[in-house]
Motif scaffolding. Structure first.
Motif, PDB file in Angstrom:
ATOM      1  N   ILE A  37       5.871  -9.143   4.250  1.00  0.00           N
ATOM      2  CA  ILE A  37       6.130  -7.975   5.087  1.00  0.00           C
ATOM      3  C   ILE A  37       4.998  -7.859   6.097  1.00  0.00           C
ATOM      4  CG2 ILE A  37       6.358  -5.469   5.105  1.00  0.00           C
ATOM      5  CD1 ILE A  37       7.495  -6.003   2.150  1.00  0.00           C
ATOM      6  N   TYR A  75       7.855  -2.332  10.500  1.00  0.00           N
ATOM      7  CA  TYR A  75       7.669  -3.402   9.528  1.00  0.00           C
ATOM      8  C   TYR A  75       8.673  -4.502   9.803  1.00  0.00           C
ATOM      9  CZ  TYR A  75       5.248   0.332   7.110  1.00  0.00           C
ATOM     10  OH  TYR A  75       4.396   1.355   6.799  1.00  0.00           O
ATOM     11  N   SER A 124      -6.765   8.394  -3.034  1.00  0.00           N
ATOM     12  CA  SER A 124      -5.872   7.236  -2.981  1.00  0.00           C
ATOM     13  C   SER A 124      -6.604   5.989  -3.463  1.00  0.00           C
ATOM     14  CB  SER A 124      -5.333   7.058  -1.563  1.00  0.00           C
ATOM     15  OG  SER A 124      -6.392   6.823  -0.669  1.00  0.00           O
ATOM     16  N   ARG A 125      -5.919   4.868  -3.479  1.00  0.00           N
ATOM     17  CA  ARG A 125      -6.431   3.622  -4.076  1.00  0.00           C
ATOM     18  C   ARG A 125      -7.882   3.332  -3.722  1.00  0.00           C
ATOM     19  NH1 ARG A 125      -8.894   0.161  -5.836  1.00  0.00           N
ATOM     20  NH2 ARG A 125      -8.396  -2.028  -6.204  1.00  0.00           N
ATOM     21  N   TYR A 126      -8.175   3.364  -2.430  1.00  0.00           N
ATOM     22  CA  TYR A 126      -9.511   2.952  -1.991  1.00  0.00           C
ATOM     23  C   TYR A 126     -10.402   4.148  -1.646  1.00  0.00           C
ATOM     24  CZ  TYR A 126      -7.074  -1.496  -1.699  1.00  0.00           C
ATOM     25  OH  TYR A 126      -6.347  -2.615  -2.003  1.00  0.00           O
ATOM     26  N   ARG A 251      -2.208   6.341   3.635  1.00  0.00           N
ATOM     27  CA  ARG A 251      -3.291   6.977   2.892  1.00  0.00           C
ATOM     28  C   ARG A 251      -4.562   6.138   2.966  1.00  0.00           C
ATOM     29  NH1 ARG A 251      -1.018   9.778  -2.001  1.00  0.00           N
ATOM     30  NH2 ARG A 251       0.973  10.551  -1.210  1.00  0.00           N
ATOM     31  N   ALA A 254      -4.014   0.261   1.505  1.00  0.00           N
ATOM     32  CA  ALA A 254      -2.874  -0.139   0.671  1.00  0.00           C
ATOM     33  C   ALA A 254      -1.555   0.075   1.398  1.00  0.00           C
ATOM     34  CB  ALA A 254      -2.875   0.645  -0.643  1.00  0.00           C
ATOM     35  N   ASP A 255      -1.530   1.064   2.291  1.00  0.00           N
ATOM     36  CA  ASP A 255      -0.299   1.397   3.020  1.00  0.00           C
ATOM     37  C   ASP A 255      -0.184   0.685   4.359  1.00  0.00           C
ATOM     38  OD1 ASP A 255       0.357   3.170   1.087  1.00  0.00           O
ATOM     39  OD2 ASP A 255      -0.116   4.968   2.220  1.00  0.00           O
ATOM     40  N   THR A 260       1.733  -8.082   3.830  1.00  0.00           N
ATOM     41  CA  THR A 260       1.881  -7.876   2.385  1.00  0.00           C
ATOM     42  C   THR A 260       2.699  -9.053   1.876  1.00  0.00           C
ATOM     43  OG1 THR A 260       1.885  -5.490   2.752  1.00  0.00           O
ATOM     44  CG2 THR A 260       2.665  -6.267   0.608  1.00  0.00           C
TER      45      THR A 260
ATOM     46  N   PHE D 115      13.604  -0.731   2.453  1.00  0.00           N
ATOM     47  CA  PHE D 115      12.253  -0.515   2.983  1.00  0.00           C
ATOM     48  C   PHE D 115      11.581   0.764   2.467  1.00  0.00           C
ATOM     49  CE2 PHE D 115      13.082  -3.925   6.007  1.00  0.00           C
ATOM     50  CZ  PHE D 115      11.809  -4.451   6.196  1.00  0.00           C
ATOM     51  N   PHE D 122       2.983  -0.719  -3.836  1.00  0.00           N
ATOM     52  CA  PHE D 122       1.578  -0.787  -3.417  1.00  0.00           C
ATOM     53  C   PHE D 122       0.664  -0.151  -4.472  1.00  0.00           C
ATOM     54  CE2 PHE D 122       3.109  -0.301   1.285  1.00  0.00           C
ATOM     55  CZ  PHE D 122       3.630  -1.580   1.247  1.00  0.00           C
ATOM     56  N   PRO D 123      -0.593  -0.557  -4.528  1.00  0.00           N
ATOM     57  CA  PRO D 123      -1.527   0.071  -5.479  1.00  0.00           C
ATOM     58  C   PRO D 123      -1.849   1.497  -5.054  1.00  0.00           C
ATOM     59  CG  PRO D 123      -2.692  -1.466  -4.046  1.00  0.00           C
ATOM     60  CD  PRO D 123      -1.226  -1.631  -3.746  1.00  0.00           C
ATOM     61  N   SER D 124      -2.251   2.318  -6.014  1.00  0.00           N
ATOM     62  CA  SER D 124      -2.596   3.704  -5.706  1.00  0.00           C
ATOM     63  C   SER D 124      -3.819   4.123  -6.515  1.00  0.00           C
ATOM     64  CB  SER D 124      -1.390   4.609  -5.983  1.00  0.00           C
ATOM     65  OG  SER D 124      -1.040   4.558  -7.344  1.00  0.00           O
ATOM     66  N   ARG D 125      -4.248   5.351  -6.333  1.00  0.00           N
ATOM     67  CA  ARG D 125      -5.506   5.844  -6.900  1.00  0.00           C
ATOM     68  C   ARG D 125      -5.738   5.434  -8.351  1.00  0.00           C
ATOM     69  NH1 ARG D 125      -9.385   6.624  -9.239  1.00  0.00           N
ATOM     70  NH2 ARG D 125     -10.714   8.452  -9.442  1.00  0.00           N
ATOM     71  N   TYR D 126      -4.736   5.697  -9.187  1.00  0.00           N
ATOM     72  CA  TYR D 126      -4.927   5.471 -10.616  1.00  0.00           C
ATOM     73  C   TYR D 126      -4.235   4.198 -11.089  1.00  0.00           C
ATOM     74  CZ  TYR D 126      -6.420  10.315 -10.286  1.00  0.00           C
ATOM     75  OH  TYR D 126      -7.082  11.454  -9.925  1.00  0.00           O
ATOM     76  N   GLN D 128      -4.218   0.591  -9.968  1.00  0.00           N
ATOM     77  CA  GLN D 128      -4.734  -0.474  -9.109  1.00  0.00           C
ATOM     78  C   GLN D 128      -4.041  -1.792  -9.445  1.00  0.00           C
ATOM     79  OE1 GLN D 128      -6.676   1.551 -11.061  1.00  0.00           O
ATOM     80  NE2 GLN D 128      -8.583   2.087 -10.045  1.00  0.00           N
ATOM     81  N   ARG D 251       3.220   8.606  -6.105  1.00  0.00           N
ATOM     82  CA  ARG D 251       2.688   7.289  -6.425  1.00  0.00           C
ATOM     83  C   ARG D 251       2.003   7.288  -7.780  1.00  0.00           C
ATOM     84  NH1 ARG D 251       0.701   4.633  -1.319  1.00  0.00           N
ATOM     85  NH2 ARG D 251       2.220   5.328   0.215  1.00  0.00           N
ATOM     86  N   ALA D 254      -2.144  11.645  -8.676  1.00  0.00           N
ATOM     87  CA  ALA D 254      -2.761  12.266  -7.501  1.00  0.00           C
ATOM     88  C   ALA D 254      -1.735  13.036  -6.688  1.00  0.00           C
ATOM     89  CB  ALA D 254      -3.431  11.199  -6.619  1.00  0.00           C
TER      90      ALA D 254
END
Lengths: 295, 295, 295, 295
Positions: A37, A75, A124-126, A251, A254-255, A260, D115, D122-126, D128, D251, D254
């Motif tokens: 993607i 995308y 969020s993830r990061y 966010r 990751a987004d 991807t 889509f 995708f990965p998220s806060r908690y 990974q 997600r 969070a």
């Protein structure tokens, strides 16, 4: 209270639309069939008009496209066969950044934020902003809410984190950046976002083309919600904010990955270009508040 | 060059030996047979004479004792039956801290460190100094090597980390402390140790009784190797350095637990006391460099 | 009870001393003056006799040597000028591994461990055993204590972690290895050590030369304290245990770096060799328990 | 190919709508003025009809409400004065879960995912998931894609993670859960989500009321996108899937906090209830695939 009206009363400093030529070339190597993607096309919004656009994949591969309704983020999905795939994108983009006096850009309290904006205060993830409250309060609550507070955050990052190519990877989050004090544009953006959120300021990640960036590459910046609009910030200080062309939004990284990949695919270092036809000094507006998006 | 000689030339400010009464009471609850290793007795060294000492366990339980040859650190091993065990310790301790002008306490380069001291420059469980080099260099290399540089580290910790009871636990390491900016004495010590090591300064963890600490509790401080001796530092600024009585010693808290428990045992909050017979002001010496140990 | 006596009663399977030729070549590039501590020489112990040894540094540089009293572990300190430094080491080593029936190697309860061995049950930089108790209990408490339980740990690692060159770095600890399920010999050793400690089994890190390792490199294995001696384990299954030549020893890789560098120095990939003169099959003894050290 | 059609061909096992009475009571203590966002109301969707609903705040406080357009997820924003605030919610909910034979619920490849569903890979806060690819492939790729593969993930979690009240907190992510092997419903859901995503299966977090849960509490489960719908999974095995009433969605936790607090507010342990009027056995359907949402 209608926040965006107050910004409109601010002295808008309009240099008129920017014309920016952007392009990128990705080289993907798949060792088996895979799905990729892409998020490399310039977003289509009222403030960002895209024309003369080409997207080529060689060898020729069917492309499935998708555009997010409000943000105009785009995308492309490719089903790539084993072997090497080259993706080439180019476009002319006319952007109309809103440029205003930063003093006029106030902060919006959590009690007054529009509901759709609230998720951008969540971790969020990061950007694990949930751990950064004490630090953010101690360092930045002394600045009055508004554009100046986010600028103070970016200044802190610029002064305390070193830009070191290769110091981070796709798994690096703000915890490591705070400890190792090194990163690249993506890490600078993540830390800026996390510190904003820790103070209740909605913040999000923007991937972009950046006119006259040296060396040329994809770039990443912070967008913070202030005074009823989203304003751009670049803690690396490497790009002129009014020379940015938005690609992705989310966010955090990751987004908004450029690519991807699902399957055994490798992406070589991409070639990127972004040039402006204007002759004005790129950094003349650096002390202004710049916005490319109301929503 | 013989480093320790230079310190001896420094103006030693001798207030004479301190007499400190220490004591603690631990309450352990075992739900099955378990083994507990205690490290609560005052160390026996040339500079720390222990007398009138009692260690009682009720119900009566055989105690196996061990004293480390050079450091005089002492361990007791108990095989506890299911049920509640109460351990009571008390002693009189006469300490002879070396107190000198901090200006005279220089740093020792890695090239000149005695080999046995080198492991205290390595990272450890709670002090991952290997990630902190950039941060430590950026913040502290501007201070000349020596007692003043370690004091600068402790000042930074005192100014940037909040002392918050309950903000950390037995698994918290300096990475979390740098992110959350909160901790207790153990976390303050760990961060001080890690930042020293990141600069090539040997540093270790000392658990101790601390005269006139409020509220009374076990305490933890940093010991840094400077000018041929180990000097004490307390980034919490809660204890008077010349009122400390050494209990445990090690790379970090992993080596100097008050209680190490194997099996289903719980330790309730201990009661601790440490009082000085002297009437002098405890904080009068705070601007001096204080050492309780040459080795 | 005197644990080591019981092992002695075990059927010792003695193939006699092994003669192993070892060598390594390090290439260091210093961009300014720096201090480097090397730990590349074979340890000198009763069970490991070293002869015909050379250590050359070019350009010639003064070397300061240090040997730890009990373990015979050896360090060399170099003060290197800017530029390239090449270190060449070679030696003949005669080792006398104790090889016994694993069934005879029982576990020693924490209540019976010698005090000096206890610190090897504590967590360390890369082996955060304090978080692994539940996992270790659930997976391995079903195996009877002793050599078989540690073998079960190593089998689990071999079956669940993939050996992937480049998947980890000098900062990787067992938490990441458990999550990413990839690593190299050092990570396999760390995970083995951490799981042992989580069960109260003393375990330490051994860096070594390994005869007939392919591709040749420095190696790292686990040493666990069982039945009154330290026994070797290799969760990677790449080396024959009785072909190991001990170099370094410690809680984990933080204590046993081949090179510890203070200053701007880079170490290129070293060249390593280790060959045996014996013609016996290297893997014939893999089902035996092998020890190179009582202390 | 139109995936949802294939599910429709599956044998739908319809027990008819469930009537569930739900309620909760939150007690918030604000030490200064604060903003609180609640997400405690049952979502309003075609498959979940809400009636006889009350939301009371005492002392009376203005409530600002917001409902997400597609998902029917509902938020309430309160500006709370200093002091104690009690929030009471109750409703009758009629749900129409789609219950089908799990064998008929196939997986959708990434190349065929709609889509809008892709961000849930995708990965998220908690969660990974970006670090878990190797582990997920090794453990679960042996199961054919579809409902059975996600069930295998949940079975693994159930068998390898212990449900321990108090073992995690609001900052715990799947990395810690994999290491410590303990958690509560939220951690079980996060790990399930992360492992799905690591295999390219879209997965999201659902907070809910759960009929006949013991002890009564808010609950959290996984929703995975399979065969053109979202299917529910509960790795804790504590709740009957067809007795769930959806509250929040996102997600990970969070996005679906029961209470999001800005300011100095504390939330005491809430009281929750959820009862069904039906007399059927709650766990009769446990071997079926259950869905409460197509979008």
């Amino acid at each position: 209270m209608e926040p965006s009206r107050r910004v409109m009363r601010a002295a808008i400093v309009d240099w008129g639309p920017k014309k920016i030529s952007v392009g990128s070339e990705l080289r993907l190597q798949a060792s088996s069939s895979a799905t990729v993607i892409l998020n490399i096309e310039a977003a289509r919004t009222e403030q960002q008009i895209v024309f003369n656009e080409t997207l080529q994949v060689s060898p020729e591969t069917p492309i499935e496209s998708y555009e997010l309704p409000r943000s105009g983020i785009r995308y492309s999905r490719l089903r790539v066969p084993p072997g090497e795939i080259i993706v080439r994108y180019s476009a002319q983009v006319s952007t109309s950044p809103v440029v205003v006096d930063p003093e006029s850009v106030y902060g919006v309290g959590v009690a007054d934020l529009p509901f759709p904006v609230l998720p951008y205060t969540f971790p969020s993830r990061y950007c694990q902003s949930d751990r950064l409250g004490r630090f953010a309060q101690a360092e930045f609550s002394k600045y009055p809410p508004g554009h100046g507070r986010v600028t103070a955050i970016c200044n802190w990052i610029h002064d305390h984190v070193e830009y070191v190519v290769g110091s981070s990877d796709a798994h690096t989050s703000v915890h490591e950046t705070l400890v190792t004090r090194a990163g690249v544009c993506r890490d600078f953006a993540h830390l800026g976002i996390a510190l904003c959120r820790a103070l209740g300021i909605p913040a999000r990640f923007v991937s972009c083309y950046a006119a006259e960036l040296h060396p040329p590459d994809f770039h990443a910046v912070v967008e913070a919600y202030l005074g009823g609009r989203w304003f751009l910030f670049d803690a690396t200080r490497q790009a002129a904010l009014h020379g940015l062309v938005r690609i992705g939004l989310g966010r955090d990284a990751a987004d908004a990955s450029i690519t991807t990949m699902f399957g055994q695919v490798q992406s070589l270092k991409p070639k990127v270009q972004a040039h402006s036809e204007s002759t004005e000094s790129w950094h003349a507006l650096d002390t202004q508040a710049v916005s490319l998006s109301a929503v």
